[in-house]
Write an enzyme that holds these catalytic residues in place. Sequence first.
Site, PDB file in Angstrom:
ATOM      1  N   CYS A   3      -5.467  -3.318   3.091  1.00 20.44           N
ATOM      2  CA  CYS A   3      -5.657  -3.011   4.444  1.00 20.44           C
ATOM      3  C   CYS A   3      -6.696  -2.871   5.544  1.00 20.44           C
ATOM      4  O   CYS A   3      -7.088  -4.416   5.661  1.00 20.44           O
ATOM      5  CB  CYS A   3      -4.768  -1.334   4.745  1.00 20.44           C
ATOM      6  SG  CYS A   3      -3.510  -1.727   6.028  1.00 20.44           S
TER       7      CYS A   3
ATOM      8  N   LYS B  27     -10.197   1.894  -2.154  1.00 19.77           N
ATOM      9  CA  LYS B  27     -10.596   2.467  -0.814  1.00 19.77           C
ATOM     10  C   LYS B  27     -10.940   2.311  -0.545  1.00 19.77           C
ATOM     11  O   LYS B  27     -12.017   3.787  -0.495  1.00 19.77           O
ATOM     12  CB  LYS B  27      -8.803   2.723  -0.134  1.00 19.77           C
ATOM     13  CG  LYS B  27      -9.137   1.828   1.308  1.00 19.77           C
ATOM     14  CD  LYS B  27      -7.671   2.284   1.925  1.00 19.77           C
ATOM     15  CE  LYS B  27      -7.586   1.702   3.430  1.00 19.77           C
ATOM     16  NZ  LYS B  27      -6.378   2.111   4.117  1.00 19.77           N
TER      17      LYS B  27
ATOM     18  N   GLU C 132       0.495  -1.082   0.136  1.00 19.04           N
ATOM     19  CA  GLU C 132       0.135  -0.632   0.224  1.00 19.04           C
ATOM     20  C   GLU C 132       0.461   1.348  -0.290  1.00 19.04           C
ATOM     21  O   GLU C 132       1.995   1.505   0.090  1.00 19.04           O
ATOM     22  CB  GLU C 132      -0.928   0.345   1.421  1.00 19.04           C
ATOM     23  CG  GLU C 132      -1.581   1.164   1.174  1.00 19.04           C
ATOM     24  CD  GLU C 132      -2.746   1.557   2.595  1.00 19.04           C
ATOM     25  OE1 GLU C 132      -3.835   1.757   2.173  1.00 19.04           O
ATOM     26  OE2 GLU C 132      -2.464   0.938   3.956  1.00 19.04           O
TER      27      GLU C 132
END
Length: 256
Positions: A141, A107, A43
């Site tokens: 994540c 995300k 990331e």
Amino acid sequence: MSNKLNIALVQSDLFWNEPLANKNRFDSLLTSVKGADVIVLPEMFTTAFCMQSNAESMDGASVQWMLQKAKLLNAVVCGSLIIQENSQQYNRFVWVTPNGEIECYDKRHLFSLMGEGAQFAVGVERKLIHYKGWKIFPQICYDLRFPVFSRNDLGYDVLLYVANWPFRRIVAWDKLLQARSIENQSYVVGVNRVGKDINNISFPGHSAVYDALGETLVFLGEEEKLELVALDKEALIKTRERLPFLKDGDGFTLSS
């Protein structure tokens, strides 16, 4: 279609807010890659988890670097970086193929404890990537903590996470990656960074690959490292045929 998919996990340290230095680091690390179909970077691989970084466009230097690397290495290059689009900024997973095709996932779950939600816009699309006969579902994540969003009602073969996951919560990373593989009967690939950032936060790596039964195929430990693992489509299909758990799952409706 390919029965095998060779994934290169690149577990690297990252320079703080230095895109050129990070790309130079990956230039060096990737010289050892041979036979990979997909190369996975962490990331925010150009900046580390620095939300004050200048965002780049999809035509910017970092995506251009990914295009060049993908062509040179004849492999997909993927990872997340900070992208500006119109008036919004995104923590965006970018997937670049050797022939120059680009796919993206923004995300969904932004890490409020670090103010990520105040900096970036929330992604809304559940992105399914088709490559060499495989279906790959990218996540970033903090998405790992939210199983409904990643549930396998899309028929994916690989659930792919890139992360900056810290040492203090690494037990959750280890256990949730394995849980996602079991509950979704898919391969799970997780690539995390190593090292320590400018805020003295330590990142222990623990990048790993699990099969559809939760068995560990690869575990990278805590050092900067690159490792290649072969995923087997036939083995995945046989597992799902022998243990058809997915068909008994509950239905959910996701809202924005």
